[in-house]
Scaffold this motif. Structure first.
Motif, PDB file in Angstrom:
ATOM      1  N   ASP B 267       0.838  -1.194   0.000  1.00 50.23           N
ATOM      2  CA  ASP B 267       0.000   0.000   0.000  1.00 50.23           C
ATOM      3  C   ASP B 267       0.882   1.257   0.000  1.00 50.23           C
ATOM      4  OD1 ASP B 267      -1.590   2.171   0.695  1.00 50.23           O
ATOM      5  OD2 ASP B 267      -2.742   1.075   2.208  1.00 50.23           O
ATOM      6  N   ALA B 268       1.037   1.871  -1.167  1.00 41.70           N
ATOM      7  CA  ALA B 268       1.972   2.992  -1.331  1.00 41.70           C
ATOM      8  C   ALA B 268       1.592   4.190  -0.458  1.00 41.70           C
ATOM      9  CB  ALA B 268       2.038   3.400  -2.804  1.00 41.70           C
ATOM     10  N   ALA B 269       0.292   4.442  -0.317  1.00 41.38           N
ATOM     11  CA  ALA B 269      -0.140   5.602   0.475  1.00 41.38           C
ATOM     12  C   ALA B 269       0.232   5.416   1.946  1.00 41.38           C
ATOM     13  CB  ALA B 269      -1.647   5.805   0.335  1.00 41.38           C
ATOM     14  N   ALA B 270       0.031   4.197   2.464  1.00 46.71           N
ATOM     15  CA  ALA B 270       0.376   3.923   3.857  1.00 46.71           C
ATOM     16  C   ALA B 270       1.883   4.033   4.068  1.00 46.71           C
ATOM     17  CB  ALA B 270      -0.123   2.534   4.268  1.00 46.71           C
ATOM     18  N   ILE B 271       2.658   3.566   3.079  1.00 41.23           N
ATOM     19  CA  ILE B 271       4.118   3.663   3.178  1.00 41.23           C
ATOM     20  C   ILE B 271       4.540   5.139   3.214  1.00 41.23           C
ATOM     21  CG2 ILE B 271       6.307   3.232   1.974  1.00 41.23           C
ATOM     22  CD1 ILE B 271       5.037   0.604   0.939  1.00 41.23           C
ATOM     23  N   ALA B 272       3.963   5.923   2.315  1.00 39.84           N
ATOM     24  CA  ALA B 272       4.327   7.347   2.266  1.00 39.84           C
ATOM     25  C   ALA B 272       4.024   8.027   3.596  1.00 39.84           C
ATOM     26  CB  ALA B 272       3.573   8.032   1.123  1.00 39.84           C
ATOM     27  N   GLU B 273       2.860   7.716   4.168  1.00 35.39           N
ATOM     28  CA  GLU B 273       2.501   8.344   5.434  1.00 35.39           C
ATOM     29  C   GLU B 273       3.430   7.890   6.564  1.00 35.39           C
ATOM     30  OE1 GLU B 273      -1.176   9.077   8.565  1.00 35.39           O
ATOM     31  OE2 GLU B 273      -1.440   7.581   6.985  1.00 35.39           O
ATOM     32  N   GLY B 274       3.711   6.590   6.598  1.00 35.56           N
ATOM     33  CA  GLY B 274       4.591   6.056   7.635  1.00 35.56           C
ATOM     34  C   GLY B 274       5.992   6.634   7.539  1.00 35.56           C
ATOM     35  N   VAL B 275       6.506   6.739   6.323  1.00 29.14           N
ATOM     36  CA  VAL B 275       7.849   7.295   6.123  1.00 29.14           C
ATOM     37  C   VAL B 275       7.883   8.754   6.576  1.00 29.14           C
ATOM     38  CG1 VAL B 275       9.537   7.991   4.363  1.00 29.14           C
ATOM     39  CG2 VAL B 275       8.544   5.689   4.294  1.00 29.14           C
ATOM     40  N   ALA B 276       6.854   9.517   6.201  1.00 28.63           N
ATOM     41  CA  ALA B 276       6.810  10.937   6.590  1.00 28.63           C
ATOM     42  C   ALA B 276       6.784  11.072   8.116  1.00 28.63           C
ATOM     43  CB  ALA B 276       5.582  11.611   5.967  1.00 28.63           C
ATOM     44  N   LEU B 277       6.004  10.228   8.794  1.00 30.15           N
ATOM     45  CA  LEU B 277       5.902  10.300  10.251  1.00 30.15           C
ATOM     46  C   LEU B 277       7.243   9.997  10.918  1.00 30.15           C
ATOM     47  CD1 LEU B 277       2.473   8.503  10.771  1.00 30.15           C
ATOM     48  CD2 LEU B 277       2.976  10.851  11.486  1.00 30.15           C
ATOM     49  N   VAL B 278       7.891   8.926  10.485  1.00 27.90           N
ATOM     50  CA  VAL B 278       9.135   8.534  11.159  1.00 27.90           C
ATOM     51  C   VAL B 278      10.256   9.518  10.819  1.00 27.90           C
ATOM     52  CG1 VAL B 278      10.008   6.868   9.450  1.00 27.90           C
ATOM     53  CG2 VAL B 278      10.573   6.586  11.851  1.00 27.90           C
ATOM     54  N   THR B 279      10.235  10.069   9.625  1.00 32.53           N
ATOM     55  CA  THR B 279      11.232  11.071   9.223  1.00 32.53           C
ATOM     56  C   THR B 279      11.080  12.327  10.082  1.00 32.53           C
ATOM     57  OG1 THR B 279      11.070  10.217   6.981  1.00 32.53           O
ATOM     58  CG2 THR B 279      12.181  12.326   7.241  1.00 32.53           C
ATOM     59  N   HIS B 280       9.844  12.659  10.400  1.00 35.90           N
ATOM     60  CA  HIS B 280       9.562  13.829  11.225  1.00 35.90           C
ATOM     61  C   HIS B 280       9.983  13.579  12.681  1.00 35.90           C
ATOM     62  CE1 HIS B 280       7.305  17.331  12.702  1.00 35.90           C
ATOM     63  NE2 HIS B 280       6.949  16.549  13.700  1.00 35.90           N
ATOM     64  N   ALA B 281       9.729  12.359  13.180  1.00 34.68           N
ATOM     65  CA  ALA B 281       9.939  12.088  14.606  1.00 34.68           C
ATOM     66  C   ALA B 281      11.411  11.895  14.975  1.00 34.68           C
ATOM     67  CB  ALA B 281       9.144  10.844  15.015  1.00 34.68           C
ATOM     68  N   LEU B 282      12.138  11.153  14.144  1.00 35.24           N
ATOM     69  CA  LEU B 282      13.498  10.742  14.522  1.00 35.24           C
ATOM     70  C   LEU B 282      14.432  11.885  14.928  1.00 35.24           C
ATOM     71  CD1 LEU B 282      14.450   7.731  12.236  1.00 35.24           C
ATOM     72  CD2 LEU B 282      14.596   7.816  14.724  1.00 35.24           C
ATOM     73  N   TYR B 290      10.143   2.289  19.251  1.00 37.61           N
ATOM     74  CA  TYR B 290       9.148   2.269  18.171  1.00 37.61           C
ATOM     75  C   TYR B 290       9.631   3.052  16.957  1.00 37.61           C
ATOM     76  CZ  TYR B 290       6.158   0.232  21.735  1.00 37.61           C
ATOM     77  OH  TYR B 290       5.659  -0.587  22.704  1.00 37.61           O
ATOM     78  N   GLN B 291      10.312   4.183  17.208  1.00 42.11           N
ATOM     79  CA  GLN B 291      10.851   4.939  16.078  1.00 42.11           C
ATOM     80  C   GLN B 291      11.897   4.129  15.336  1.00 42.11           C
ATOM     81  OE1 GLN B 291      11.869   9.193  17.456  1.00 42.11           O
ATOM     82  NE2 GLN B 291      11.227   8.044  19.244  1.00 42.11           N
ATOM     83  N   VAL B 292      12.770   3.426  16.089  1.00 40.42           N
ATOM     84  CA  VAL B 292      13.832   2.655  15.429  1.00 40.42           C
ATOM     85  C   VAL B 292      13.216   1.508  14.624  1.00 40.42           C
ATOM     86  CG1 VAL B 292      15.947   1.335  15.755  1.00 40.42           C
ATOM     87  CG2 VAL B 292      15.474   3.299  17.222  1.00 40.42           C
ATOM     88  N   GLN B 293      12.235   0.830  15.218  1.00 40.66           N
ATOM     89  CA  GLN B 293      11.568  -0.254  14.474  1.00 40.66           C
ATOM     90  C   GLN B 293      10.877   0.295  13.229  1.00 40.66           C
ATOM     91  OE1 GLN B 293       9.370  -3.472  16.466  1.00 40.66           O
ATOM     92  NE2 GLN B 293       9.849  -2.460  18.381  1.00 40.66           N
ATOM     93  N   ALA B 294      10.284   1.492  13.364  1.00 39.26           N
ATOM     94  CA  ALA B 294       9.624   2.116  12.211  1.00 39.26           C
ATOM     95  C   ALA B 294      10.647   2.465  11.137  1.00 39.26           C
ATOM     96  CB  ALA B 294       8.865   3.366  12.655  1.00 39.26           C
ATOM     97  N   ALA B 295      11.811   2.939  11.567  1.00 38.37           N
ATOM     98  CA  ALA B 295      12.854   3.292  10.592  1.00 38.37           C
ATOM     99  C   ALA B 295      13.309   2.042   9.829  1.00 38.37           C
ATOM    100  CB  ALA B 295      14.033   3.940  11.312  1.00 38.37           C
ATOM    101  N   ILE B 296      13.407   0.911  10.537  1.00 34.83           N
ATOM    102  CA  ILE B 296      13.784  -0.348   9.875  1.00 34.83           C
ATOM    103  C   ILE B 296      12.692  -0.753   8.883  1.00 34.83           C
ATOM    104  CG2 ILE B 296      14.160  -2.830  10.239  1.00 34.83           C
ATOM    105  CD1 ILE B 296      15.434  -2.019  12.997  1.00 34.83           C
ATOM    106  N   ALA B 297      11.435  -0.667   9.329  1.00 33.49           N
ATOM    107  CA  ALA B 297      10.310  -1.012   8.436  1.00 33.49           C
ATOM    108  C   ALA B 297      10.299  -0.101   7.214  1.00 33.49           C
ATOM    109  CB  ALA B 297       8.989  -0.911   9.192  1.00 33.49           C
ATOM    110  N   ALA B 298      10.639   1.182   7.421  1.00 32.63           N
ATOM    111  CA  ALA B 298      10.651   2.134   6.306  1.00 32.63           C
ATOM    112  C   ALA B 298      11.719   1.740   5.281  1.00 32.63           C
ATOM    113  CB  ALA B 298      10.910   3.550   6.825  1.00 32.63           C
ATOM    114  N   LEU B 299      12.887   1.318   5.759  1.00 29.25           N
ATOM    115  CA  LEU B 299      13.958   0.924   4.827  1.00 29.25           C
ATOM    116  C   LEU B 299      13.522  -0.283   3.989  1.00 29.25           C
ATOM    117  CD1 LEU B 299      17.074   1.417   7.105  1.00 29.25           C
ATOM    118  CD2 LEU B 299      16.590   2.652   4.984  1.00 29.25           C
ATOM    119  N   HIS B 300      12.841  -1.233   4.621  1.00 32.61           N
ATOM    120  CA  HIS B 300      12.321  -2.391   3.864  1.00 32.61           C
ATOM    121  C   HIS B 300      11.289  -1.923   2.842  1.00 32.61           C
ATOM    122  CE1 HIS B 300      14.281  -5.744   5.796  1.00 32.61           C
ATOM    123  NE2 HIS B 300      13.898  -5.354   6.996  1.00 32.61           N
ATOM    124  N   ASP B 301      10.377  -1.056   3.284  1.00 27.46           N
ATOM    125  CA  ASP B 301       9.265  -0.654   2.418  1.00 27.46           C
ATOM    126  C   ASP B 301       9.715   0.224   1.254  1.00 27.46           C
ATOM    127  OD1 ASP B 301       7.802  -1.986   4.276  1.00 27.46           O
ATOM    128  OD2 ASP B 301       6.412  -0.363   4.732  1.00 27.46           O
TER     129      ASP B 301
END
Lengths: 130, 418
Positions: B267-282, B290-301
């Protein structure tokens, strides 16, 4: 209740760990399809695949009442319960019919496994006024 | 059921419950009354239309139920106790120094803190959160967890009793307690998400999508605490994980590993939103798990193909995560990431060290990771054996099928999908 229970002595098919990939896939698809059909017919109450023999534990209360745990099924039988279905159907005949269909799940070469499936009534009928 | 009505009711549920709890000072009784008001609305609104003031309607109905409940109460002591507490609780207790004027929206947060209280077991906290904050019925929650409704009803009422006896006040936790309490809330939301994510391959059709519900609740929490980097991280992690779910299972319902998934189905839209959120938070921090796990998930996605995955970066993030969490599963994942960067032999050495960790001894994940690395190293028969060992130890049917299939592909000389 339908019990998918067998041992090396009662199953005349090889263990699933030795099958070809496409045979395993066909078997998974059959089980998924069977559950979907039973659910659609309003007959499925519950069904679960159970963990392998390595994880079976037998528990008995010891002399002090505390649980005493021994590992695995007994070596002389090696019989294990691979899974079960609890179904709610109209008649014992229908339960036997379903068990027969499940028994014929595909195995090596796509041939039916004809697994032994035990059919046991669940004692959940409401009590009759006496 | 009218989707719009359902969404509206479930959004209002915690806010109405907050008002009633403050008014009567009895969370357990208020929660029952709000459930009844919700059921009444479920029955009436789709046919009669939504009232002009839906929140007011719910408060009025729940209030009436609560008064009836108190009048009908047989236990005199409890009645006296309640009458004595008609005075709003927030006037009896001094508000916390950082508490502004109480509003409905803050009530949602207070309820989350209450339902995820560390005094409750995880199972109780999950059930209570879904009902009191999520506005789900006991029947829906029971179906989602595949337990009888009576079992779930007991679980919820015991959880409410526990809150009552522990005397947790209905207000924001103190500043010093807040971090720990928010951690407990995030953990419960994460557990709800995981339950939905890992159960999706089950035989039953679920009425309630637990992962979607966890995302909805986390989104609400993020709206209330937009500057909390871990809340943002958790929401990102859920979105980035959920984005892959359409590709997680094949036609026969079999699990498909990350490397083999058809990335076009993500789901490209969900990926875009997730990436934007973690990029903003880190960069804003503080950095948490949770941020680190999200960053790992973002790299996979974000990798267009499995081969294009930025493993060195993932390895670095697992090293950070390991310092934060001390989880053996994280150490396991780090070993696998290390193998992707430095070759399977290095990964197998790292796993051999982990095998002595009692928390992992005999764990199917250890065998599965070893199998995966042996396969990478080209040792097909040892890999097949390790996959089968893992299959015999997992408690998940879809996972067992997956592991048996991997073993079968190796054992029969079939080409292994890259």
């Amino acid at each position: 209740m339908l019990l998918m229970q067998f041992s090396a002595a009662t199953a005349d098919f090889p263990e699933i760990g030795t099958w070809r990939p496409e045979e395993i896939q066909a078997h998974i698809a059959f089980m998924g399809d069977t559950n979907a059909k039973l659910a659609a017919a309003g007959e499925l109450v519950d069904g679960q695949g159970l963990a392998g023999v390595d994880q079976v534990r037998i528990v008995r209360a010891g002399t002090d009442g505390a649980p005493v745990v021994t590992e695995g099924p007994f070596p002389e039988t090696k019989e294990f319960l691979a899974g079960y279905w609890i179904i709610d159907c109209d008649s014992p005949e229908r339960a036997i019919e379903i068990a027969g269909q499940i028994s014929a799940a595909p195995g090596p070469g796509g041939r039916p496994l004809n697994m032994p499936i035990e059919v046991r009534p669940v004692m959940s009928a409401p009590p009759v006024e006496v | 059921m009218d989707r719009h009505v359902e969404d509206l009711l479930r959004e209002l549920a915690p806010r109405v419950l907050g008002v009633l709890t403050r008014r009567f000072g009895d969370f357990a009784a208020a929660e029952d009354a709000v459930q009844e008001a919700l059921l009444a609305a479920f029955a009436q609104w789709p046919a009669d239309g939504v009232p002009d003031n839906p929140r007011g309607w719910l408060i009025q109905v729940a209030h009436r139920r609560l008064v009836e409940q108190i009048r009908g109460e047989q236990a005199r002591r409890r009645r006296e106790d309640l009458v004595a507490r008609q005075e709003p609780v927030d006037r009896l207790a001094a508000p916390a120094a950082d508490a502004g004027p109480a509003t409905d929206r803050d009530d949602t947060l207070v309820l989350l803190f209450l339902c995820c209280h560390p005094a409750l077991s995880a199972a109780s906290a999950i059930a209570l959160t879904l009902r009191a904050v999520g506005g789900l019925t006991t029947a829906e929650i029971a179906r989602a967890f595949m337990v009888p409704e009576a079992t779930m009803a007991q679980r919820i009422s015991r959880a409410k009793q526990r809150i009552k006896t522990s005397g947790v006040p209905f207000r924001q936790p103190d500043t010093e307690d807040r971090g720990r309490r928010l951690g407990a809330v995030l953990h419960v939301l994460y557990l709800i998400f995981n339950e939905g994510h890992t159960r999706s391959a089950g035989p039953q059709l679920r009425q309630v999508e637990l992962s979607a519900e966890a995302i909805r609740l986390t989104r609400a929490l993020h709206t209330l605490l937009p500057d909390d980097s871990e809340v943002t991280g958790l929401l990102a992690l859920m979105l980035l994980t959920e984005a892959r779910s359409p590709a997680r299972t094949g036609p026969a319902g079999e699990l498909i590993s990350l490397a083999d998934q058809d990335r076009g189905r993500w789901d490209a839209a969900a990926i875009a939103e997730g990436v934007a959120l973690v990029t903003h938070a880190l960069p804003r921090g503080p950095v948490g798990q949770y941020q680190v796990q999200a960053a790992i998930a973002a790299l996979h996605d974000e990798a267009p193909t499995a081969d294009a995955t930025d493993w060195p970066q993932i390895l670095a993030l697992y090293e950070v995560l390991e310092r934060i969490t001390d989880s053996p599963v994280v150490a396991l994942n780090r070993a696998v990431a290390g193998a992707m960067v430095n070759g399977p032999a290095a990964g197998l050495d790292a796993l051999a060290v982990l095998a002595d960790d009692s928390r992992l001894a005999g764990h199917h994940r250890l065998f599965a990771a070893r199998a995966h690395l042996l396969e990478m190293a080209g040792d097909r028969s040892a890999a097949a054996e390790a996959y089968r060992a893992a299959a015999g130890r997992t408690a998940s049917l879809p996972e067992r099928h997956y592991l048996l299939l991997r073993a079968a592909r190796l054992g029969h000389g079939a080409p292994v999908p890259e």
